[in-house]
Design a protein around this motif. Structure first.
Motif, PDB file in Angstrom:
ATOM      1  N   GLN A   1       6.325 -69.939 -55.822  1.00 38.12           N
ATOM      2  CA  GLN A   1       6.840 -70.895 -56.810  1.00 38.12           C
ATOM      3  C   GLN A   1       7.074 -70.211 -58.154  1.00 38.12           C
ATOM      4  O   GLN A   1       8.077 -70.463 -58.822  1.00 38.12           O
ATOM      5  N   GLN A   2       6.158 -69.333 -58.558  1.00 38.99           N
ATOM      6  CA  GLN A   2       6.336 -68.604 -59.812  1.00 38.99           C
ATOM      7  C   GLN A   2       7.456 -67.578 -59.697  1.00 38.99           C
ATOM      8  O   GLN A   2       8.196 -67.366 -60.661  1.00 38.99           O
ATOM      9  N   VAL A   3       7.609 -66.961 -58.540  1.00 40.99           N
ATOM     10  CA  VAL A   3       8.725 -66.037 -58.329  1.00 40.99           C
ATOM     11  C   VAL A   3      10.035 -66.786 -58.532  1.00 40.99           C
ATOM     12  O   VAL A   3      10.921 -66.336 -59.271  1.00 40.99           O
ATOM     13  N   LYS A   4      10.155 -67.942 -57.885  1.00 45.34           N
ATOM     14  CA  LYS A   4      11.378 -68.736 -58.016  1.00 45.34           C
ATOM     15  C   LYS A   4      11.586 -69.197 -59.467  1.00 45.34           C
ATOM     16  O   LYS A   4      12.704 -69.206 -59.972  1.00 45.34           O
ATOM     17  N   PHE A   5      10.499 -69.539 -60.143  1.00 43.90           N
ATOM     18  CA  PHE A   5      10.577 -69.977 -61.535  1.00 43.90           C
ATOM     19  C   PHE A   5      11.150 -68.873 -62.428  1.00 43.90           C
ATOM     20  O   PHE A   5      12.059 -69.105 -63.224  1.00 43.90           O
ATOM     21  N   TYR A   6      10.625 -67.655 -62.285  1.00 42.75           N
ATOM     22  CA  TYR A   6      11.090 -66.563 -63.143  1.00 42.75           C
ATOM     23  C   TYR A   6      12.457 -66.029 -62.729  1.00 42.75           C
ATOM     24  O   TYR A   6      13.212 -65.545 -63.568  1.00 42.75           O
ATOM     25  N   VAL A   7      12.800 -66.146 -61.468  1.00 43.21           N
ATOM     26  CA  VAL A   7      14.165 -65.822 -61.051  1.00 43.21           C
ATOM     27  C   VAL A   7      15.117 -66.781 -61.758  1.00 43.21           C
ATOM     28  O   VAL A   7      16.152 -66.378 -62.290  1.00 43.21           O
ATOM     29  N   HIS A   8      14.751 -68.048 -61.794  1.00 45.31           N
ATOM     30  CA  HIS A   8      15.583 -69.035 -62.474  1.00 45.31           C
ATOM     31  C   HIS A   8      15.674 -68.733 -63.977  1.00 45.31           C
ATOM     32  O   HIS A   8      16.742 -68.879 -64.580  1.00 45.31           O
ATOM     33  N   LYS A   9      14.555 -68.320 -64.586  1.00 44.86           N
ATOM     34  CA  LYS A   9      14.557 -67.980 -66.012  1.00 44.86           C
ATOM     35  C   LYS A   9      15.482 -66.793 -66.306  1.00 44.86           C
ATOM     36  O   LYS A   9      16.085 -66.735 -67.365  1.00 44.86           O
ATOM     37  N   LEU A  10      15.585 -65.865 -65.371  1.00 45.37           N
ATOM     38  CA  LEU A  10      16.460 -64.698 -65.558  1.00 45.37           C
ATOM     39  C   LEU A  10      17.933 -65.053 -65.394  1.00 45.37           C
ATOM     40  O   LEU A  10      18.799 -64.366 -65.927  1.00 45.37           O
ATOM     41  N   LYS A  11      18.206 -66.104 -64.659  1.00 53.15           N
ATOM     42  CA  LYS A  11      19.590 -66.452 -64.326  1.00 53.15           C
ATOM     43  C   LYS A  11      20.434 -66.738 -65.572  1.00 53.15           C
ATOM     44  O   LYS A  11      21.538 -66.216 -65.702  1.00 53.15           O
ATOM     45  N   SER A  12      19.915 -67.536 -66.489  1.00 51.48           N
ATOM     46  CA  SER A  12      20.704 -67.916 -67.664  1.00 51.48           C
ATOM     47  C   SER A  12      21.105 -66.727 -68.531  1.00 51.48           C
ATOM     48  O   SER A  12      22.283 -66.571 -68.835  1.00 51.48           O
ATOM     49  N   PRO A  13      20.143 -65.881 -68.930  1.00 46.00           N
ATOM     50  CA  PRO A  13      20.572 -64.755 -69.771  1.00 46.00           C
ATOM     51  C   PRO A  13      21.539 -63.818 -69.057  1.00 46.00           C
ATOM     52  O   PRO A  13      22.487 -63.315 -69.665  1.00 46.00           O
ATOM     53  N   ILE A  14      21.343 -63.614 -67.769  1.00 51.50           N
ATOM     54  CA  ILE A  14      22.238 -62.716 -67.034  1.00 51.50           C
ATOM     55  C   ILE A  14      23.628 -63.334 -66.925  1.00 51.50           C
ATOM     56  O   ILE A  14      24.634 -62.661 -67.128  1.00 51.50           O
ATOM     57  N   ASN A  15      23.697 -64.628 -66.673  1.00 50.07           N
ATOM     58  CA  ASN A  15      24.995 -65.296 -66.597  1.00 50.07           C
ATOM     59  C   ASN A  15      25.676 -65.364 -67.957  1.00 50.07           C
ATOM     60  O   ASN A  15      26.901 -65.281 -68.035  1.00 50.07           O
ATOM     61  N   LEU A  16      24.896 -65.524 -69.031  1.00 50.67           N
ATOM     62  CA  LEU A  16      25.477 -65.555 -70.377  1.00 50.67           C
ATOM     63  C   LEU A  16      26.178 -64.248 -70.721  1.00 50.67           C
ATOM     64  O   LEU A  16      27.187 -64.237 -71.421  1.00 50.67           O
ATOM     65  N   ILE A  17      25.621 -63.151 -70.230  1.00 50.20           N
ATOM     66  CA  ILE A  17      26.223 -61.844 -70.482  1.00 50.20           C
ATOM     67  C   ILE A  17      27.500 -61.695 -69.650  1.00 50.20           C
ATOM     68  O   ILE A  17      28.366 -60.908 -69.965  1.00 50.20           O
ATOM     69  N   GLY A  18      27.614 -62.491 -68.599  1.00 49.15           N
ATOM     70  CA  GLY A  18      28.828 -62.470 -67.790  1.00 49.15           C
ATOM     71  C   GLY A  18      28.742 -61.596 -66.562  1.00 49.15           C
ATOM     72  O   GLY A  18      29.756 -61.173 -66.016  1.00 49.15           O
ATOM     73  N   VAL A  19      27.545 -61.327 -66.116  1.00 49.11           N
ATOM     74  CA  VAL A  19      27.354 -60.497 -64.925  1.00 49.11           C
ATOM     75  C   VAL A  19      27.255 -61.398 -63.704  1.00 49.11           C
ATOM     76  O   VAL A  19      26.421 -62.296 -63.658  1.00 49.11           O
ATOM     77  N   SER A  20      28.105 -61.160 -62.738  1.00 50.10           N
ATOM     78  CA  SER A  20      28.108 -62.018 -61.548  1.00 50.10           C
ATOM     79  C   SER A  20      27.602 -61.295 -60.300  1.00 50.10           C
ATOM     80  O   SER A  20      27.531 -61.892 -59.233  1.00 50.10           O
ATOM     81  N   SER A  21      27.220 -60.038 -60.437  1.00 55.12           N
ATOM     82  CA  SER A  21      26.830 -59.260 -59.259  1.00 55.12           C
ATOM     83  C   SER A  21      25.569 -59.772 -58.578  1.00 55.12           C
ATOM     84  O   SER A  21      25.302 -59.434 -57.431  1.00 55.12           O
ATOM     85  N   ALA A  22      24.784 -60.605 -59.271  1.00 49.13           N
ATOM     86  CA  ALA A  22      23.561 -61.127 -58.673  1.00 49.13           C
ATOM     87  C   ALA A  22      23.667 -62.607 -58.311  1.00 49.13           C
ATOM     88  O   ALA A  22      22.691 -63.207 -57.903  1.00 49.13           O
ATOM     89  N   ASP A  23      24.847 -63.190 -58.436  1.00 47.33           N
ATOM     90  CA  ASP A  23      25.012 -64.630 -58.184  1.00 47.33           C
ATOM     91  C   ASP A  23      24.505 -65.048 -56.810  1.00 47.33           C
ATOM     92  O   ASP A  23      23.790 -66.041 -56.679  1.00 47.33           O
ATOM     93  N   ASN A  24      24.898 -64.302 -55.774  1.00 43.64           N
ATOM     94  CA  ASN A  24      24.461 -64.691 -54.425  1.00 43.64           C
ATOM     95  C   ASN A  24      22.957 -64.551 -54.266  1.00 43.64           C
ATOM     96  O   ASN A  24      22.320 -65.339 -53.573  1.00 43.64           O
TER      97      ASN A  24
END
Length: 93
Positions: free
Chosen positions: A28-51
């Protein structure tokens, strides 16, 4: 520039927490922090980790081993981005 600074400040903390959650086998914490990383990475415009983000977030099971390859991919992308942002910040000085 402010967004990059916020990114470079929050990302190491999220990565450290993600590593800790992995070590504790706390899915659950792994999924939580993966989700926390998603926004900053997407804001930068990187899509290589989307899947990888989608795979981890949509997994309903509790098999940490199932998502580890995707978590590692996300961490790799996040570390590469952090390195790039730090280099950009150092070049400005």
């Amino acid at each position: 520039a402010e967004m990059l600074n916020a990114f470079s400040e929050s990302l190491p903390e999220y990565l450290a927490e993600l590593n800790s959650a992995q070590e504790n086998k706390d899915i659950q914490q792994v999924k939580f922090y993966v989700h926390k990383l998603k926004s900053p990475i997407n804001l930068i415009g990187v899509s290589s980790a989307d899947n990888a983000f989608s795979f981890v977030e949509n997994l309903n099971g509790h098999q940490l081993s199932t998502i580890l390859p995707m978590v590692e991919k996300i961490k790799k992308v996040a570390n590469q981005l952090l390195e790039t942002v730090n280099q950009l910040n150092n070049n400005k000085k």
